[in-house]
Design a protein around this motif. Structure first.
Motif, mmCIF file in Angstrom:
data_model
loop_
_atom_site.group_PDB
_atom_site.id
_atom_site.type_symbol
_atom_site.label_atom_id
_atom_site.label_comp_id
_atom_site.label_asym_id
_atom_site.label_seq_id
_atom_site.Cartn_x
_atom_site.Cartn_y
_atom_site.Cartn_z
ATOM 1 N N THR A 241 28.818 -19.910 8.532
ATOM 2 C CA THR A 241 28.512 -20.594 9.681
ATOM 3 C C THR A 241 29.374 -21.771 9.559
ATOM 4 O OG1 THR A 241 26.151 -19.972 9.762
ATOM 5 C CG2 THR A 241 26.925 -21.874 10.653
ATOM 6 N N GLN A 242 29.687 -22.463 8.386
ATOM 7 C CA GLN A 242 30.526 -23.633 8.468
ATOM 8 C C GLN A 242 32.001 -23.271 8.579
ATOM 9 O OE1 GLN A 242 29.558 -25.729 4.862
ATOM 10 N NE2 GLN A 242 27.559 -26.418 5.285
ATOM 11 N N VAL B 263 32.313 -22.726 12.338
ATOM 12 C CA VAL B 263 32.172 -23.933 13.060
ATOM 13 C C VAL B 263 33.370 -24.960 12.648
ATOM 14 C CG1 VAL B 263 30.753 -26.159 13.250
ATOM 15 C CG2 VAL B 263 29.590 -23.797 13.167
ATOM 16 N N VAL C 146 27.038 -29.875 11.042
ATOM 17 C CA VAL C 146 26.479 -28.700 10.259
ATOM 18 C C VAL C 146 26.504 -29.148 9.026
ATOM 19 C CG1 VAL C 146 26.898 -26.363 9.551
ATOM 20 C CG2 VAL C 146 27.346 -27.084 12.185
ATOM 21 N N HIS D 12 25.456 -11.115 9.699
ATOM 22 C CA HIS D 12 25.887 -12.696 9.973
ATOM 23 C C HIS D 12 27.206 -12.839 10.591
ATOM 24 C CE1 HIS D 12 24.814 -16.861 9.758
ATOM 25 N NE2 HIS D 12 26.104 -17.077 8.988
ATOM 26 N N SER E 124 28.275 -14.191 13.927
ATOM 27 C CA SER E 124 28.801 -15.491 13.898
ATOM 28 C C SER E 124 30.297 -15.524 14.812
ATOM 29 C CB SER E 124 28.898 -16.121 12.265
ATOM 30 O OG SER E 124 27.785 -16.522 11.635
ATOM 31 N N ILE F 70 29.730 -17.890 18.090
ATOM 32 C CA ILE F 70 30.787 -19.002 17.943
ATOM 33 C C ILE F 70 32.134 -19.090 18.388
ATOM 34 C CG2 ILE F 70 31.396 -20.827 16.205
ATOM 35 C CD1 ILE F 70 29.070 -19.855 14.410
ATOM 36 N N LEU G 2 27.225 -24.948 18.560
ATOM 37 C CA LEU G 2 26.060 -25.091 17.603
ATOM 38 C C LEU G 2 25.043 -24.335 17.984
ATOM 39 C CD1 LEU G 2 26.303 -29.029 16.814
ATOM 40 C CD2 LEU G 2 27.319 -27.189 15.391
ATOM 41 N N ALA H 131 25.523 -20.834 16.508
ATOM 42 C CA ALA H 131 25.628 -21.169 14.777
ATOM 43 C C ALA H 131 24.081 -20.934 14.437
ATOM 44 C CB ALA H 131 26.285 -22.376 14.504
ATOM 45 N N LEU I 277 22.265 -18.145 12.222
ATOM 46 C CA LEU I 277 21.827 -18.547 10.846
ATOM 47 C C LEU I 277 20.431 -18.394 10.710
ATOM 48 C CD1 LEU I 277 22.709 -19.453 8.249
ATOM 49 C CD2 LEU I 277 22.568 -21.681 9.170
#
Length: 492
Positions: A68-69, A72, A83, A207, A211, A215, A222, A225, A229
């Motif tokens: 996720t990070q 993002v 995040v 995921h 994602s 995203i 966000l 995300a 998640l």
């Protein structure tokens, strides 16, 4: 191994290179390097059968947040910082507390399994659910008031606002944590690691796909995300519940029972000791990200530290897998009254984990000009990461041993004692040293990291000394008493 072996060695032979192991009848005699190699190979097979799927599970579950990070990070530095702060401070605080409370189940279920009292394991898990869900309800207030909380502790206003908004979206993950950690400990104690590994890898693949879709492709930022998640964590929980309810755990799961509410206060006390022990470890790393937010150019500092921490935790997931395997082996063997087998398991896993740490550190250092590009487009962030890489490598080597020794503590039920060790090493020594180096002497992020690393080294040395000095026969006796106290009894 059977229980009929002759005593390992007499007092005259205890001065040789493996004399300190002092094995008794629950392990084959060791009188030479060949004997040591044989037993090392046997124990390694047992450990890797547990550790390999545990490593896959740990890496896959941790990677959910990291993926996720990563996505993002290509949206913007403010979004990545938000995040990162939510994951490290808000979710990190909750993760540490719930994981720590759930680790009480690791001691109880592991020793009950070793003692042959499988019928108590499902009841223990239900007791843990009651306590962790109640705790999650209280912790949800931190998510709701995340923005003022982050501002209160001095975070940049822009980062605090974005992180607070993201925290509201992530409340479902909090309750997934509360259900997941007892499930994991329950399955680990029965050595059912492979099912967890398969579920976690499937969750990671889904995921990553979603994602990218939400995203990057749909540009939901966000919101996307958080949606992905949360969904991934609940997929893991529901899949593990379906696996347990299918009947594969035999007597360990006999359905829901009111017995889960018996001796809840005793469970709370053990859970709190476990929570304090592990929270102090998890929050220690959270503090590094928090302090980075107080430096000049906080977005770059937080982004650089967070990316390094992601790689750091990814690398030590190997050790966390061994942590789980060690805890299972130690608690099972102590519950079965095999103290010296438990002791030898510790020797094997420390050696193996240290060697893996060295390998991972060398690989990371050799590719230090390549991997930062996967997380950021910022030249400033890349430069900071490049300077932190040597410290990151040293941290990986040290922390490949430290979680293993923590696994020994959990398997033996030493949580309360280790909590005091953590307070002294981390918060009385490590953090003040990091603040002096980082702020007073103007070393910045590297100075803070050096201080934190100093605390970890000190804690590792103390845990190693405690493990070396342990009376394993007494620990086996304590394990039997603990099983009886919680409603079990020894094997016939």
């Amino acid at each position: 191994m059977d229980d009929q072996h002759e005593p390992l060695m007499d007092h005259e032979n205890q001065g040789n290179f493996i004399g300190f192991l002092e094995f008794e009848e629950d392990i084959e005699p060791i009188r030479s390097f060949g004997d040591f190699s044989r037993e090392f190979y046997i124990e390694s097979k047992k450990l890797w059968c547990l550790a390999a799927p545990a490593v896959f599970t740990s890496i896959a579950q941790y990677s959910l947040g990291s993926i996720t990070q990563s996505f993002v990070g290509h949206v913007g530095t403010l979004e990545l910082a938000a995040v990162s702060v939510e994951g490290s401070v808000i979710a990190g605080l909750s993760f540490g507390l719930l994981l720590g409370m759930g680790s009480a189940l690791e001691t109880l279920c592991g020793q009950a399994y070793g003692a042959g009292r499988l019928d108590m394991m499902g009841i223990y898990m239900q007791s843990a659910w009651v306590i962790l869900i109640t705790t999650a309800l209280v912790l949800s207030l931190i998510y709701i008031f995340a923005t003022p909380f982050l501002v209160l502790i001095g975070q940049n206003n822009n980062i605090a606002h974005e992180a607070g908004t993201f925290a509201l979206y992530m409340i479902p993950q909090l309750f997934a944590f509360a259900l997941n950690f007892p499930l994991v400990k329950f399955l680990q104690a029965q050595s059912k690691m492979m099912a967890m590994g398969i579920i976690s890898v499937a969750a990671l693949l889904l995921h990553t796909l979603f994602s990218w879709l939400f995203i990057m492709k749909l540009c939901w930022g966000l919101v996307g995300a958080a949606l992905v998640l949360n969904g991934s964590w609940w997929f893991i929980v529901l899949a593990q519940l379906a696996y347990i309810f299918s009947g594969v755990c035999g007597r360990a799961w006999n359905g829901f029972s009111w017995k889960a509410f018996q001796n809840v206060w005793g469970f709370v006390r053990l859970s709190l000791a476990s929570a304090v022990m592990l929270c102090l470890e998890v929050w220690y790393f959270m503090v590094l990200v928090l302090f980075a937010g107080y430096l000049k150019n906080p977005e770059v500092s937080v982004d650089g530290v967070t990316i390094c921490m992601n790689i750091f935790v990814w690398a030590i997931m190997m050790a966390m897998g061994f942590n789980a395997a060690t805890s299972v082996r130690v608690s099972n063997e102590l519950g079965a009254r095999h103290p010296q087998t438990a002791k030898f398991s510790v020797v094997v896993v420390v050696i193996t984990s240290f060697m893996m740490g060295v390998f991972l550190a060398l690989l990371l250092f050799a590719t230090r000009n390549i991997w930062p590009k996967a997380f950021t487009n910022s030249d400033q962030v890349e430069k900071l990461i490049h300077g932190l890489t040597p410290l990151l490598c040293v941290s990986i080597v040290v922390n490949n041993v430290q979680p293993v020794l923590s696994g020994v503590a959990i398997g033996a039920g030493w949580q309360a004692l280790v909590a005091y060790v953590n307070i002294g090493c981390y918060y009385i020594f490590g953090i003040p040293l990091g603040l002096i180096l980082g702020y007073k002497l103007n070393f910045g992020v590297p100075g803070i990291w050096i201080g934190m690393l100093g605390g970890i080294v000190l804690q590792t040395l103390i845990l190693g000394w405690m493990t070396y000095k342990t009376n394993w026969n007494q620990e086996a006796s304590n394990a039997g008493d603990r099983v009886k106290q919680w409603g079990g009894g020894g094997k016939d």
